[in-house]
Design a protein around this motif. Structure first.
Motif, PDB file in Angstrom:
ATOM      1  N   ASN A   5       0.835  -1.207   0.000  1.00 26.14           N
ATOM      2  CA  ASN A   5       0.000   0.000   0.000  1.00 26.14           C
ATOM      3  C   ASN A   5       0.862   1.246   0.000  1.00 26.14           C
ATOM      4  OD1 ASN A   5      -1.797  -1.997   0.491  1.00 26.14           O
ATOM      5  ND2 ASN A   5      -2.746  -1.044   2.266  1.00 26.14           N
ATOM      6  N   VAL A   9       1.362   4.202  -2.917  1.00 24.36           N
ATOM      7  CA  VAL A   9       1.119   5.646  -2.679  1.00 24.36           C
ATOM      8  C   VAL A   9       2.416   6.430  -2.899  1.00 24.36           C
ATOM      9  CG1 VAL A   9       0.422   7.361  -0.986  1.00 24.36           C
ATOM     10  CG2 VAL A   9      -0.804   5.199  -1.096  1.00 24.36           C
ATOM     11  N   LYS A  13       3.250   9.405  -5.679  1.00 23.85           N
ATOM     12  CA  LYS A  13       3.798  10.740  -5.339  1.00 23.85           C
ATOM     13  C   LYS A  13       5.096  10.987  -6.102  1.00 23.85           C
ATOM     14  CE  LYS A  13       1.920  11.170  -0.708  1.00 23.85           C
ATOM     15  NZ  LYS A  13       2.180  11.033   0.732  1.00 23.85           N
ATOM     16  N   TYR A  20      -6.706  11.315 -14.399  1.00 25.65           N
ATOM     17  CA  TYR A  20      -7.201  12.030 -15.576  1.00 25.65           C
ATOM     18  C   TYR A  20      -8.356  12.922 -15.130  1.00 25.65           C
ATOM     19  CZ  TYR A  20      -4.670   8.437 -18.206  1.00 25.65           C
ATOM     20  OH  TYR A  20      -3.704   7.594 -18.701  1.00 25.65           O
ATOM     21  N   ARG A  22     -11.869  15.174 -15.131  1.00 26.38           N
ATOM     22  CA  ARG A  22     -13.267  14.873 -15.486  1.00 26.38           C
ATOM     23  C   ARG A  22     -13.544  15.249 -16.939  1.00 26.38           C
ATOM     24  NH1 ARG A  22     -16.105  13.923 -10.600  1.00 26.38           N
ATOM     25  NH2 ARG A  22     -15.115  15.014  -8.898  1.00 26.38           N
ATOM     26  N   PHE A  25     -12.748  12.506 -19.398  1.00 28.41           N
ATOM     27  CA  PHE A  25     -13.751  11.450 -19.503  1.00 28.41           C
ATOM     28  C   PHE A  25     -15.010  11.956 -20.184  1.00 28.41           C
ATOM     29  CE2 PHE A  25     -11.536   8.129 -17.515  1.00 28.41           C
ATOM     30  CZ  PHE A  25     -10.750   8.684 -16.518  1.00 28.41           C
ATOM     31  N   ARG A  29     -16.415  10.303 -23.549  1.00 24.25           N
ATOM     32  CA  ARG A  29     -17.800   9.802 -23.674  1.00 24.25           C
ATOM     33  C   ARG A  29     -18.530  10.515 -24.804  1.00 24.25           C
ATOM     34  NH1 ARG A  29     -17.733   9.626 -17.857  1.00 24.25           N
ATOM     35  NH2 ARG A  29     -18.446  11.769 -17.761  1.00 24.25           N
ATOM     36  N   GLU A 100     -20.974   3.967 -21.966  1.00 29.24           N
ATOM     37  CA  GLU A 100     -20.877   3.494 -20.571  1.00 29.24           C
ATOM     38  C   GLU A 100     -21.770   2.304 -20.274  1.00 29.24           C
ATOM     39  OE1 GLU A 100     -19.302   6.931 -17.664  1.00 29.24           O
ATOM     40  OE2 GLU A 100     -21.466   6.781 -17.910  1.00 29.24           O
TER      41      GLU A 100
ATOM     42  N   GLN B  17     -13.750   9.962  -3.514  1.00 28.09           N
ATOM     43  CA  GLN B  17     -13.750  11.445  -3.512  1.00 28.09           C
ATOM     44  C   GLN B  17     -12.597  11.989  -2.671  1.00 28.09           C
ATOM     45  OE1 GLN B  17     -15.604  13.277  -5.564  1.00 28.09           O
ATOM     46  NE2 GLN B  17     -16.322  11.288  -6.255  1.00 28.09           N
ATOM     47  N   LEU B  20      -9.275  11.626  -4.464  1.00 30.94           N
ATOM     48  CA  LEU B  20      -9.077  12.621  -5.526  1.00 30.94           C
ATOM     49  C   LEU B  20      -8.570  13.940  -4.937  1.00 30.94           C
ATOM     50  CD1 LEU B  20     -12.214  11.848  -7.711  1.00 30.94           C
ATOM     51  CD2 LEU B  20      -9.847  11.711  -8.459  1.00 30.94           C
ATOM     52  N   GLU B  23      -4.020  12.309  -2.100  1.00 27.12           N
ATOM     53  CA  GLU B  23      -3.536  10.991  -2.537  1.00 27.12           C
ATOM     54  C   GLU B  23      -3.215  10.068  -1.356  1.00 27.12           C
ATOM     55  OE1 GLU B  23      -0.687  12.735  -5.007  1.00 27.12           O
ATOM     56  OE2 GLU B  23       0.506  13.455  -3.325  1.00 27.12           O
ATOM     57  N   ASN B  24      -2.960  10.614  -0.191  1.00 30.07           N
ATOM     58  CA  ASN B  24      -2.702   9.774   0.989  1.00 30.07           C
ATOM     59  C   ASN B  24      -3.926   8.927   1.350  1.00 30.07           C
ATOM     60  OD1 ASN B  24      -0.008  10.591   1.588  1.00 30.07           O
ATOM     61  ND2 ASN B  24      -0.848  12.552   2.266  1.00 30.07           N
ATOM     62  N   TYR B  26      -5.801   7.503  -0.601  1.00 31.01           N
ATOM     63  CA  TYR B  26      -5.901   6.366  -1.515  1.00 31.01           C
ATOM     64  C   TYR B  26      -5.391   5.078  -0.848  1.00 31.01           C
ATOM     65  CZ  TYR B  26      -5.675   3.812  -5.977  1.00 31.01           C
ATOM     66  OH  TYR B  26      -5.855   2.889  -6.981  1.00 31.01           O
ATOM     67  N   TYR B  27      -4.525   5.270   0.142  1.00 30.29           N
ATOM     68  CA  TYR B  27      -3.984   4.138   0.918  1.00 30.29           C
ATOM     69  C   TYR B  27      -5.129   3.244   1.430  1.00 30.29           C
ATOM     70  CZ  TYR B  27      -1.793   1.752   4.852  1.00 30.29           C
ATOM     71  OH  TYR B  27      -1.366   0.793   5.741  1.00 30.29           O
ATOM     72  N   TYR B  64      -6.037   4.544  -9.887  1.00 27.41           N
ATOM     73  CA  TYR B  64      -5.885   5.919  -9.401  1.00 27.41           C
ATOM     74  C   TYR B  64      -6.031   6.921 -10.552  1.00 27.41           C
ATOM     75  CZ  TYR B  64      -4.006  10.005  -7.066  1.00 27.41           C
ATOM     76  OH  TYR B  64      -3.851  11.273  -6.548  1.00 27.41           O
ATOM     77  N   ASN B  66      -7.649   6.608 -13.206  1.00 27.03           N
ATOM     78  CA  ASN B  66      -9.012   6.613 -13.770  1.00 27.03           C
ATOM     79  C   ASN B  66     -10.108   6.911 -12.753  1.00 27.03           C
ATOM     80  OD1 ASN B  66      -8.993   5.672 -16.794  1.00 27.03           O
ATOM     81  ND2 ASN B  66      -7.467   4.432 -15.751  1.00 27.03           N
ATOM     82  N   ASN B  68     -11.496   9.568 -11.740  1.00 24.78           N
ATOM     83  CA  ASN B  68     -12.526  10.504 -12.191  1.00 24.78           C
ATOM     84  C   ASN B  68     -13.477   9.862 -13.208  1.00 24.78           C
ATOM     85  OD1 ASN B  68     -12.425  13.055 -10.891  1.00 24.78           O
ATOM     86  ND2 ASN B  68     -10.432  13.432 -11.862  1.00 24.78           N
ATOM     87  N   GLY B  69     -13.092   8.721 -13.724  1.00 29.36           N
ATOM     88  CA  GLY B  69     -13.921   8.031 -14.715  1.00 29.36           C
ATOM     89  C   GLY B  69     -14.837   6.998 -14.091  1.00 29.36           C
ATOM     90  N   ASN B  71     -17.871   5.369 -12.789  1.00 28.85           N
ATOM     91  CA  ASN B  71     -19.301   5.596 -12.993  1.00 28.85           C
ATOM     92  C   ASN B  71     -20.046   5.113 -11.760  1.00 28.85           C
ATOM     93  OD1 ASN B  71     -21.938   5.713 -13.837  1.00 28.85           O
ATOM     94  ND2 ASN B  71     -21.722   4.231 -15.491  1.00 28.85           N
TER      95      ASN B  71
END
Lengths: 248, 196
Positions: A5, A9, A13, A20, A22, A25, A29, A100, B17, B20, B23-24, B26-27, B64, B66, B68-69, B71
């Motif tokens: 993990n 991370v 960094k 990417y 929004r 995407f 789309r 989608e 959320q 995004l 990034e920490n 995300y762990y 990570y 993707n 924002n993609g 759904n």
């Protein structure tokens, strides 16, 4: 396990990995939906032109040509446009599947709906006259295109089978006119007793199609005369050659 | 990273959320799915421990990128399994020296799947025999990849038909057909190997 993990991370960094945006995407789309829409639109145009060609194929002529209805249908079948329609339906399917939620629908459903949508849209384009204009553009601009015009020329230049076409060059009398056919040959046409379809009147430089029979070298007896465009289904009757002098 | 309990109570969507923004965070998302994805990698490939951890890292980095993609109409787990599956397929095509993509290394897994595919009466006999477990692994590895992957998702990862449909991006009807055909194939081959 927690080392992995932390490693992940840390790598994110160190390598400055960023998600990417929004917008990326959204654009992706949108592009897929745009390409799907374009495929359906182009499929509609192909369907519309195919419908136009089938509609104006003059199906009643098959007897004159000595073909069965099926043989004639195969002759007039708009193969090129159907192949193009199939091609664009393939693209439509591919792009829809990449939307989608598109993968949830079966191939049969997607393709059927695309075909139906294209045919309906093609019918609408046909009704508003756009496909006829496109057919003319293709005929004039695309040198290898053999559309309805070429088909018409082939069918209507069969004097031995009672089909002739050309431009009226001279009004000889009330019973005779002269035409120059599509191959540049001159014919005397006996028009007494012939039916002029639509609101057609014998006028010089008018392009016509004639159903009748050959009566000799370059002599033709007309039973029915149609305008070059369409079948002249509206109205019809025997016209006076000189409308100023004689009225119906 | 000291507020572990509150992150544990958060939904996947909330963690997405937060990741995004920071990034920490995300762990915690990795921690939640790391074991499952690693187990899936072991089931789906025949790579060694180091390569599987490398693959795991690549998968989570891709996830990570993707985020924002994602759904929200999908389950988050289906979404990350999809990315994991695609990455595994990509690696498989890159290194085609491996005979098959899917390879079952775990004997319990082999016994598990056989119990689901054949009647319950056979379970005791099968578990008693190591030789049979080996044959099961052989049979499964001989199935075409499209059958292996659906069997792995259905009987090892415990995914529903809808979840498999979302992971593989195939219609639910197609998934059901593939699973049925996979089971038929398996039973035929099992009979040939005198397992059923």
């Amino acid at each position: 396990m927690t080392d992995i993990n932390k490693d992940i991370v840390r790598k994110i960094k160190e390598d400055e990995v960023r998600p990417y945006s929004r917008h990326y995407f959204f654009l992706k789309r949108s592009a897929i939906w745009l390409l799907f829409g374009l495929s359906v639109l182009l499929g509609s145009i192909a369907a519309g032109i195919a419908i136009f060609q089938l509609r104006y194929a003059e199906w009643d002529l098959y007897r004159h040509l000595g073909h069965s209805l099926i043989e004639f249908a195969l002759l007039v079948f708009p193969c090129l446009w159907l192949v193009i329609l199939i091609g664009f339906m393939g693209f439509a399917y591919y792009y829809f599947r990449h939307t989608e939620q598109g993968y949830r629908y079966s191939m049969l459903l997607i393709i059927s709906l695309s075909v139906v949508l294209s045919i309906i849209s093609g019918g609408i384009l046909n009704t508003i006259g756009l496909t006829e204009k496109l057919e003319t553009v293709f005929h004039e601009k695309v040198f290898f295109y053999k559309g309805l015009e070429d088909h018409k020329r082939k069918i209507w230049m069969s004097p031995g089978q009672g089909l002739l076409s050309g431009m009226i060059t001279k009004i000889i009398s009330e019973e005779k006119i002269q035409i120059e056919d599509l191959q540049g040959n001159y014919w005397i046409i006996n028009i007494s007793g012939s039916v002029w379809r639509g609101r057609l009147k014998p006028v010089e430089n008018q392009k016509i199609k004639i159903i009748g029979r050959m009566a000799g070298k370059n002599i033709f007896v007309a039973n029915e005369i149609r305008p070059w465009q369409g079948r002249g289904k509206q109205g019809g009757g025997r016209h006076s050659v000189c409308p100023e002098k004689g009225r119906r | 990273m000291t507020q572990k309990p509150s992150y544990e109570n958060m939904s996947d969507e909330q963690l997405v959320q937060l990741s995004l923004k920071d990034e920490n965070c995300y762990y915690y998302l990795i921690e939640r799915y790391e074991t499952k994805i690693l187990r899936y990698i072991h089931r789906a490939t025949n790579v060694n421990k180091e390569d599987s951890e490398d693959l795991l890292q690549e998968i989570f980095i891709k996830i990570y990128r993707n985020l924002n993609g994602f759904n929200q109409k999908l389950k988050f787990s289906s979404w990350i399994y999809r990315i994991a599956h695609n990455e595994i397929v990509r690696q498989y095509h890159k290194n085609k020296s491996r005979k098959t993509m899917f390879s079952l290394n775990d004997e319990d897994d082999a016994g598990n799947i056989l119990s689901q595919l054949i009647s319950d009466e056979d379970i005791c006999n099968i578990y008693e025999s190591r030789e049979k477990a080996t044959k099961v692994r052989e049979i499964l590895s001989q199935l075409p990849n499209k059958y292996q992957e659906v069997l792995v998702f259905r009987y090892f990862e415990g995914q529903s038909y809808k979840e498999i449909s979302d992971i593989l991006r195939k219609p639910p009807g197609t998934v059901a057909t593939l699973i049925n055909r996979a089971k038929l194939h398996f039973k035929k081959m099992a009979k040939r190997h005198h397992l059923a």
